[in-house]
Design a protein around this motif. Sequence first.
Motif, mmCIF file in Angstrom:
data_model
loop_
_atom_site.group_PDB
_atom_site.id
_atom_site.type_symbol
_atom_site.label_atom_id
_atom_site.label_comp_id
_atom_site.label_asym_id
_atom_site.label_seq_id
_atom_site.Cartn_x
_atom_site.Cartn_y
_atom_site.Cartn_z
ATOM 1 N N ILE A 161 0.832 -1.205 0.000
ATOM 2 C CA ILE A 161 0.000 0.000 0.000
ATOM 3 C C ILE A 161 0.868 1.257 0.000
ATOM 4 O O ILE A 161 0.496 2.291 -0.559
ATOM 5 C CB ILE A 161 -0.978 0.009 1.201
ATOM 6 C CG1 ILE A 161 -2.070 1.062 0.981
ATOM 7 C CG2 ILE A 161 -0.251 0.238 2.517
ATOM 8 C CD1 ILE A 161 -3.179 1.018 2.005
ATOM 9 N N LYS A 162 2.046 1.154 0.585
ATOM 10 C CA LYS A 162 2.949 2.307 0.634
ATOM 11 C C LYS A 162 3.464 2.665 -0.754
ATOM 12 O O LYS A 162 3.891 3.799 -0.996
ATOM 13 C CB LYS A 162 4.119 1.999 1.573
ATOM 14 C CG LYS A 162 4.927 3.207 1.980
ATOM 15 C CD LYS A 162 5.968 2.838 3.022
ATOM 16 C CE LYS A 162 6.766 4.059 3.452
ATOM 17 N NZ LYS A 162 7.791 3.712 4.468
ATOM 18 N N GLN A 216 0.002 -6.728 6.947
ATOM 19 C CA GLN A 216 1.125 -5.789 6.941
ATOM 20 C C GLN A 216 0.720 -4.387 6.495
ATOM 21 O O GLN A 216 1.260 -3.388 6.993
ATOM 22 C CB GLN A 216 2.261 -6.317 6.060
ATOM 23 C CG GLN A 216 1.925 -6.503 4.596
ATOM 24 C CD GLN A 216 1.346 -7.871 4.283
ATOM 25 O OE1 GLN A 216 0.946 -8.609 5.179
ATOM 26 N NE2 GLN A 216 1.312 -8.220 3.006
ATOM 27 N N ASP A 217 -0.241 -4.287 5.578
ATOM 28 C CA ASP A 217 -0.628 -2.959 5.101
ATOM 29 C C ASP A 217 -1.469 -2.211 6.134
ATOM 30 O O ASP A 217 -1.395 -0.981 6.230
ATOM 31 C CB ASP A 217 -1.368 -3.073 3.771
ATOM 32 C CG ASP A 217 -0.444 -3.496 2.640
ATOM 33 O OD1 ASP A 217 0.643 -2.905 2.521
ATOM 34 O OD2 ASP A 217 -0.784 -4.429 1.891
ATOM 35 N N VAL A 218 -2.258 -2.937 6.910
ATOM 36 C CA VAL A 218 -2.979 -2.307 8.017
ATOM 37 C C VAL A 218 -1.984 -1.713 9.003
ATOM 38 O O VAL A 218 -2.131 -0.562 9.455
ATOM 39 C CB VAL A 218 -3.894 -3.329 8.721
ATOM 40 C CG1 VAL A 218 -4.430 -2.753 10.037
ATOM 41 C CG2 VAL A 218 -5.047 -3.733 7.810
ATOM 42 N N ARG A 219 -0.949 -2.481 9.332
ATOM 43 C CA ARG A 219 0.049 -1.974 10.289
ATOM 44 C C ARG A 219 0.819 -0.786 9.717
ATOM 45 O O ARG A 219 1.188 0.134 10.451
ATOM 46 C CB ARG A 219 1.026 -3.083 10.668
ATOM 47 C CG ARG A 219 0.579 -3.968 11.824
ATOM 48 C CD ARG A 219 -0.568 -4.876 11.491
ATOM 49 N NE ARG A 219 -0.907 -5.769 12.596
ATOM 50 C CZ ARG A 219 -1.502 -6.950 12.425
ATOM 51 N NH1 ARG A 219 -1.831 -7.370 11.209
ATOM 52 N NH2 ARG A 219 -1.801 -7.690 13.482
ATOM 53 N N ARG A 235 -9.942 -1.367 8.767
ATOM 54 C CA ARG A 235 -10.386 -2.744 8.985
ATOM 55 C C ARG A 235 -9.669 -3.667 8.007
ATOM 56 O O ARG A 235 -9.345 -3.262 6.889
ATOM 57 C CB ARG A 235 -11.900 -2.868 8.780
ATOM 58 C CG ARG A 235 -12.744 -2.273 9.902
ATOM 59 C CD ARG A 235 -14.187 -2.140 9.487
ATOM 60 N NE ARG A 235 -14.367 -1.037 8.547
ATOM 61 C CZ ARG A 235 -15.393 -0.926 7.707
ATOM 62 N NH1 ARG A 235 -16.304 -1.881 7.650
ATOM 63 N NH2 ARG A 235 -15.496 0.117 6.910
ATOM 64 N N GLY A 236 -9.438 -4.894 8.447
ATOM 65 C CA GLY A 236 -8.798 -5.875 7.584
ATOM 66 C C GLY A 236 -9.588 -7.170 7.561
ATOM 67 O O GLY A 236 -10.060 -7.632 8.606
#
Length: 277
Positions: free
Chosen positions: A81-82, A110-113, A126-127
């Motif tokens: 996502i980054k 990992q993208d939520v974090r 939310r994931g």
Amino acid sequence: MNCIVVLLNFLKMSTDEFAEIKASFYIDEPPITGDIETFFANYASIPTLALRDHLIAIRERAWQSCNYPCLGRWRFLRSSIKQSPIYAEILEKCKQEGATVIDFGCCLGQDVRQLVYDGVPIDQIRGYDLEPFFIEQGYELFRDGEVMKEKKIFAPGDIFDNQFLNEIEPAYYLYVGSFIHLFDAETQRDVCRRLTKLAKRVIAGRQSGASIAREHPKLTSLTGGKAIQHSPESFTRMWDDVTDGEWQVESATLETIEDVKGSDKGLIFVVRKQERQ
């Protein structure tokens, strides 16, 4: 793909077949960079000297459950996502206007974090993943199970479950990393229609891609069947077709991802809902 089905297929495999898959998709050592060390030290309070063993232990459990290339090749250490061209927009809109984000097919999360690490309030994220096992391994990987469970940030979710889709409050942004490419051409069209039920304005993500769209056997014999790798042009046509132009591809670009096993092409995309006149 449900891991029970994967396990049943795995039991039918010969030792040579499994060895071939592992040789193609498995890298022994985690590619730990300074950025990865900093992230885990700051987010999960894992000291640098303990990080390698921690990552290997979690990856081995995940790999034994499902032999996905993203696990074998440590791709989950690279927040996709980054890399999105609208990541700065996502951060600004979430922080300034309270926009929400769903990470669908989140795997280890990992993208939520990454969103939390970069300052997005946790209650706005939310994931969902088909496999609760991956969600649990994410708690172990990032050592945040207590707060994530308390806030109910993660939950199982099946894109083909109509009841699930009808009950979920859509988010302003929907992120889908390494998900759409899992299916054949016709199923991808259905998946795209279903994803629009989870997003209010924007669907962004990445997946495997190609310069020329092609259908091929799925990456491992564990899953079976066929999948399609889209080119930017075919991906754009698919979205325009299945949504009658209501959702249009704003950008779709190919990137090259390299590791010790070689290089792959990834398709990074942004799809935005059009304002009705």
